[in-house]
Design a protein around this motif. Sequence first.
Motif, PDB file in Angstrom:
ATOM      1  N   SER B  24       0.826  -1.198   0.018  1.00  0.00           N
ATOM      2  CA  SER B  24       0.082   0.059   0.063  1.00  0.00           C
ATOM      3  C   SER B  24       1.053   1.251   0.224  1.00  0.00           C
ATOM      4  O   SER B  24       0.637   2.214  -0.558  1.00  0.00           O
ATOM      5  N   ALA B  25       1.932   1.108   0.449  1.00  0.00           N
ATOM      6  CA  ALA B  25       2.776   2.377   0.416  1.00  0.00           C
ATOM      7  C   ALA B  25       3.723   2.464  -0.469  1.00  0.00           C
ATOM      8  O   ALA B  25       4.435   3.806  -0.609  1.00  0.00           O
ATOM      9  N   VAL B  26       3.752   1.798  -1.522  1.00  0.00           N
ATOM     10  CA  VAL B  26       4.486   1.895  -2.545  1.00  0.00           C
ATOM     11  C   VAL B  26       3.773   2.371  -3.833  1.00  0.00           C
ATOM     12  O   VAL B  26       2.575   1.848  -4.180  1.00  0.00           O
ATOM     13  N   THR B  27       3.966   3.537  -4.272  1.00  0.00           N
ATOM     14  CA  THR B  27       3.190   3.993  -5.330  1.00  0.00           C
ATOM     15  C   THR B  27       3.637   3.710  -6.849  1.00  0.00           C
ATOM     16  O   THR B  27       4.915   3.212  -6.693  1.00  0.00           O
ATOM     17  N   MET B  28       2.886   3.935  -7.471  1.00  0.00           N
ATOM     18  CA  MET B  28       3.504   3.361  -9.010  1.00  0.00           C
ATOM     19  C   MET B  28       4.447   4.466  -9.565  1.00  0.00           C
ATOM     20  O   MET B  28       5.394   3.946 -10.438  1.00  0.00           O
ATOM     21  N   ARG B  29       4.409   5.602  -8.794  1.00  0.00           N
ATOM     22  CA  ARG B  29       5.700   6.598  -9.364  1.00  0.00           C
ATOM     23  C   ARG B  29       6.831   6.190  -8.672  1.00  0.00           C
ATOM     24  O   ARG B  29       7.896   6.403  -9.022  1.00  0.00           O
ATOM     25  N   ASP B  30       6.644   5.626  -7.578  1.00  0.00           N
ATOM     26  CA  ASP B  30       8.013   4.956  -6.815  1.00  0.00           C
ATOM     27  C   ASP B  30       8.440   3.731  -7.593  1.00  0.00           C
ATOM     28  O   ASP B  30       9.624   3.927  -8.053  1.00  0.00           O
ATOM     29  N   LEU B  31       7.599   2.929  -7.840  1.00  0.00           N
ATOM     30  CA  LEU B  31       8.277   1.917  -8.700  1.00  0.00           C
ATOM     31  C   LEU B  31       8.755   2.264 -10.324  1.00  0.00           C
ATOM     32  O   LEU B  31       9.779   1.985 -10.630  1.00  0.00           O
ATOM     33  N   ALA B  32       8.059   3.347 -10.851  1.00  0.00           N
ATOM     34  CA  ALA B  32       8.541   3.989 -11.933  1.00  0.00           C
ATOM     35  C   ALA B  32       9.966   4.477 -11.911  1.00  0.00           C
ATOM     36  O   ALA B  32      10.993   4.361 -12.764  1.00  0.00           O
TER      37      ALA B  32
END
Lengths: 189, 189
Positions: B24-32
């Motif tokens: 939940s704390a990982v955003t798609m922007r983090d991953l990108a």
Amino acid sequence: MKPESRKQEIVNAAAILFKEKGYSAVTMRDLATAMGIKAASLYNHIQSKQEILSTIIIELAEEFTTGMNLIVNSDQSAIRKLENIISLHIDVTLRNADGLASLNNDWMHLEEENLLSFEKMRNDYEENFRQIVRKGVDAKEIKSNNIEIIVFSTLSTLRTLYLWYPKQKNIDAGILKKDMIAVLLQGVV
Amino acid sequence: MKPESRKQEIVNAAAILFKEKGYSAVTMRDLATAMGIKAASLYNHIQSKQEILSTIIIELAEEFTTGMNLIVNSDQSAIRKLENIISLHIDVTLRNADGLASLNNDWMHLEEENLLSFEKMRNDYEENFRQIVRKGVDAKEIKSNNIEIIVFSTLSTLRTLYLWYPKQKNIDAGILKKDMIAVLLQGVV
DNA sequence: TTATCAAACTAACAATTGTTAGTTTTGTTC
DNA sequence: GAACAAAACTAACAATTGTTAGTTTGATAA
């Protein structure tokens, strides 16, 4: 029954929700609904979502730290110390199983000093544990398999108690301690 | 070295982030950012954040299910079966420690059929484990302490391997299995 | 009654979320 | 170099997030 402060009620309700979905997935609106009020009303009692988390975790971490210090500084055999550690974990788990979910899974969402102080307490705790086992091996009380594995496996089990204990019905704390000590120290074969 | 598909690279990067902060704390922007691209670009390779999670977890759950079925249906003593289960967990952990973090901590964020099928696989797995221990006790191979405690403590340790193993440096899989079997089955005293 | 205070409320905010649509870049194959 | 597909991009969206400001409610004490 002493009446709990409204803040404590909120913290307790939050611990249950954090246990089910994790800190990040629980919204202030979720928590407010669980309390039967609106999200904004929570802020009459707490300063922030973060404060709730740190209240839950730091208090528990301090309980472990205090308990461990008593054990480490006591004059007992290594085995007895391990037994006391097992007993400590069971006591804390019975008292606050919900909060332990946050301590185990959401500590990384602590901020600033709270994160640092938690990490220090946890490292110290593990180091104390390791030292007890080491001395036990030196004194030939404990089989010298792999010290790291002994520390890891015992601690893994104790840390997971919060998940397992609530599923057991009406288990007596005394019996639980005895059985747990038997399984963890004497093995299963 | 076979080239990994871009999707698999994304899934692997996500597993690392999920391990550190939870799904939940990982955003798609983090991953990108971790992949060195923009968030929208991820969607050329995956359908949704949820798909990433289910890819990680379901694959691992199936590995455990397959492994457990082989062991349960084999013609061995209960102790041997337990040894094989320990070995199975170590193998899976060495191969994909990051993914196991999601399996252990973020399975509740699966949706619909994936959640149901995961829960079924996990329940079946535990039931198989329990049955093996029960038969071992009946055959007097295993000390009849408390069966539930044996199942719980062993499984707790095996499930937490993903956290512990990466901190050990250059530990040999064979030695690890031997030591783990010794500690979990023969105890420490 | 009146004053007080804790604890609820409504309304809104700025930021962040996952995701979509449409476009451009890059690299390979003919 | 034309054609094509893979993989990146920009720009934006609707929804949700934690939180604040200001207001109303309800109980207790004077």
